[in-house]
Design an enzyme around this catalytic site. Structure first.
Site, short mmCIF file in Angstrom:
data_model
loop_
_atom_site.label_atom_id
_atom_site.label_comp_id
_atom_site.label_asym_id
_atom_site.label_seq_id
_atom_site.Cartn_x
_atom_site.Cartn_y
_atom_site.Cartn_z
N LYS A 131 14.71 -6.49 4.97
CA LYS A 131 15.20 -5.66 5.86
C LYS A 131 16.59 -5.70 6.63
O LYS A 131 17.03 -4.67 6.86
CB LYS A 131 14.07 -5.51 7.12
CG LYS A 131 12.75 -4.88 6.74
CD LYS A 131 11.71 -4.66 7.78
CE LYS A 131 10.37 -4.09 7.30
NZ LYS A 131 9.58 -3.96 8.38
N ASN A 179 7.37 -14.05 25.17
CA ASN A 179 7.39 -14.72 24.13
C ASN A 179 6.98 -16.26 24.53
O ASN A 179 7.31 -16.66 25.68
CB ASN A 179 8.77 -14.71 23.56
CG ASN A 179 8.78 -15.23 21.86
OD1 ASN A 179 7.62 -14.67 21.18
ND2 ASN A 179 9.45 -15.82 21.67
N ALA A 209 9.25 -12.16 20.11
CA ALA A 209 10.43 -11.45 20.32
C ALA A 209 11.13 -11.82 18.90
O ALA A 209 12.43 -12.12 18.62
CB ALA A 209 11.02 -12.50 21.45
N LYS A 257 0.78 -1.20 -0.01
CA LYS A 257 -0.02 -0.08 0.09
C LYS A 257 0.92 1.44 0.04
O LYS A 257 0.31 2.28 -0.07
CB LYS A 257 -0.72 -0.08 1.12
CG LYS A 257 -1.96 -1.03 1.54
CD LYS A 257 -2.62 -0.90 2.42
CE LYS A 257 -3.78 -2.02 2.77
NZ LYS A 257 -4.46 -2.55 1.45
N SER A 258 2.09 1.10 -0.02
CA SER A 258 2.58 2.31 0.24
C SER A 258 2.70 3.26 -0.91
O SER A 258 2.98 4.53 -0.77
CB SER A 258 4.30 1.94 0.36
OG SER A 258 4.63 1.21 1.51
N GLY A 299 -3.02 -2.47 13.37
CA GLY A 299 -1.85 -1.81 13.12
C GLY A 299 -1.99 -0.85 11.70
O GLY A 299 -1.10 -0.45 10.97
N ASN A 304 13.99 -0.11 7.41
CA ASN A 304 12.83 -0.29 6.47
C ASN A 304 12.80 0.99 5.63
O ASN A 304 11.96 1.33 4.82
CB ASN A 304 11.44 -0.13 7.46
CG ASN A 304 11.13 1.06 7.97
OD1 ASN A 304 12.17 1.87 8.20
ND2 ASN A 304 9.89 1.16 8.16
P1 ATR Z 1 8.39 -11.22 12.65
O1 ATR Z 1 9.37 -10.84 12.02
O2 ATR Z 1 7.17 -10.97 12.40
O3 ATR Z 1 8.44 -10.90 14.43
P2 ATR Z 1 9.24 -13.95 13.46
O4 ATR Z 1 10.84 -13.17 13.78
O5 ATR Z 1 9.17 -15.21 12.57
O6 ATR Z 1 8.54 -12.70 12.78
O7 ATR Z 1 8.74 -13.78 14.80
C1 ATR Z 1 7.37 -14.46 15.06
C2 ATR Z 1 6.88 -14.19 16.46
O8 ATR Z 1 5.62 -14.47 16.60
C3 ATR Z 1 7.80 -15.08 17.38
O9 ATR Z 1 8.01 -14.28 18.73
C4 ATR Z 1 6.79 -16.39 17.60
O10 ATR Z 1 6.95 -16.71 18.80
P3 ATR Z 1 8.16 -18.06 19.06
O11 ATR Z 1 9.43 -17.19 19.26
O12 ATR Z 1 7.93 -18.90 20.27
O13 ATR Z 1 8.16 -18.91 17.66
C5 ATR Z 1 5.46 -15.80 17.70
N1 ATR Z 1 4.19 -16.38 17.35
C6 ATR Z 1 3.97 -16.77 16.01
N2 ATR Z 1 2.97 -17.64 16.24
C7 ATR Z 1 2.51 -17.53 17.51
C8 ATR Z 1 1.60 -18.26 18.19
N3 ATR Z 1 0.68 -18.88 17.72
N4 ATR Z 1 1.30 -18.04 19.36
C9 ATR Z 1 2.43 -17.07 20.07
N5 ATR Z 1 3.19 -16.63 19.35
C10 ATR Z 1 3.54 -16.94 18.18
#
Ligand code: ATR
Length: 277
Positions: free
Chosen positions: A68, A153, A130, A18-19, A240, A89
């Site tokens: 990124k 997390n 995280a 959408k940017s 968001g 970004n």
């Molecule tokens: P992003 O860049 O979007 O932050 P990422 O680095 O893959 O993507 O991180 C995804 C985050 O969503 C992580 O904190 C992940 O938790 P884990 O470290 O335990 O994997 C969290 N996450 C994804 N699905 C989840 C779920 N169903 N419940 C809770 N946390 C979830």
């Protein structure tokens, strides 16, 4: 070389970004003569695509998934918030350097503080996740001086590793797993990717109450399952979309030195989202 300053958003895929629409609105509003296009970079040649764009006179770029981290490495100067985020970004191409910035965190903070009217100062805040999305917002959130910022997390070790990177910034930063969280939070921010798969982070409903404000970094026409769950507990919820618009405005400000009116663009995007259902 084009007479007007050129900007792009680089990603792969990029068709749904959408940017360009957001920056076209900003440019029209502020009477800035710029072009802003989508650029699909090959997965294995982000640097080549950027180099060519700079050679052709490009002035700046937004960078999205999955580049990124590469943009972070490509920049020759980094803002403190980009360094803390470990990701870039926004790139600004100067004569003697390439500036890398990260506007995601300030975009989130502005959307909460200015648009939603919720103070972060002195509040007890829970940040879920995280990964990159969580990391990107920590420094700008700490700059608002919350009473406590808890990073929780599903995989607790990642929360501890992330918090450890910021412990010299603030004593009010704490890491946790989901099960040991206690008390009520004024603000809960979902920076996990759970909403993408309609999943709910497994946290207790006792962590929020009617006075809590709950933010999901994801956005869609309909509230996420997380927002729906929080609303059932009586919390105020927000998605968001405003963060998307605010991070774009901050990039625009970095490039052009003027701050566009984000409210109008937010309303337009919200209407489009609802139309597309
Ligand atoms: P992003 O860049 O979007 O932050 P990422 O680095 O893959 O993507 O991180 C995804 C985050 O969503 C992580 O904190 C992940 O938790 P884990 O470290 O335990 O994997 C969290 N996450 C994804 N699905 C989840 C779920 N169903 N419940 C809770 N946390 C979830």
């Amino acid at each position: 070389m084009s007479a007007i300053d050129q900007y792009v958003v680089i990603g792969n895929p990029i068709a749904h970004s959408k940017s360009p629409a957001i920056h076209a609105q900003f440019a029209a509003q502020t009477q800035q003569a710029i072009s802003y296009e989508r650029m699909l970079a090959p997965l294995d040649d982000f640097a080549g695509a950027v180099k060519k764009f700079i050679r052709d006179g490009g002035r700046g770029a937004n960078v999205t998934v999955p580049f990124k981290l590469e943009a972070y490495r490509y920049a020759t100067k980094l803002t403190p918030r980009a360094r803390a985020a470990g990701a870039v970004n926004t790139l600004k191409f100067e004569a003697d350097h390439i500036l890398g910035d990260n506007t995601d965190g300030v975009g989130l903070v502005r959307d909460i503080v200015y648009n939603a009217g919720i103070e972060l100062a002195g509040r007890r805040i829970l940040l879920l996740g995280a990964g990159g999305a969580a990391r990107g917002v920590i420094l700008p959130m700490l700059a608002e001086h919350p009473a406590e910022l808890v990073i929780a997390n599903r995989t607790a070790a990642r929360a501890h590793e992330l918090a450890a990177e910021f412990t010299n910034q603030s004593a009010s930063l704490v890491a946790s797993n989901f099960t040991e969280l206690s008390g009520q939070f004024d603000i809960i921010i979902n920076a996990t990717s759970a909403s993408l798969s309609a999943a709910l982070p497994d946290i207790a409903s006792t962590l929020l109450g009617r006075q809590s404000f709950v933010y999901d970094m994801m956005y869609a026409a309909q509230p996420s399952v997380f927002m729906q769950w929080a609303a059932v507990q009586g919390a105020t919820v927000r998605d968001g979309l405003g963060m998307l618009v605010e991070q774009a405005a901050e990039s625009f400000f970095l490039w052009r030195g003027v701050r566009p009116d984000t409210g109008l663009v937010y309303e337009l995007l919200r209407a489009q989202l609802l139309d597309q259902q």
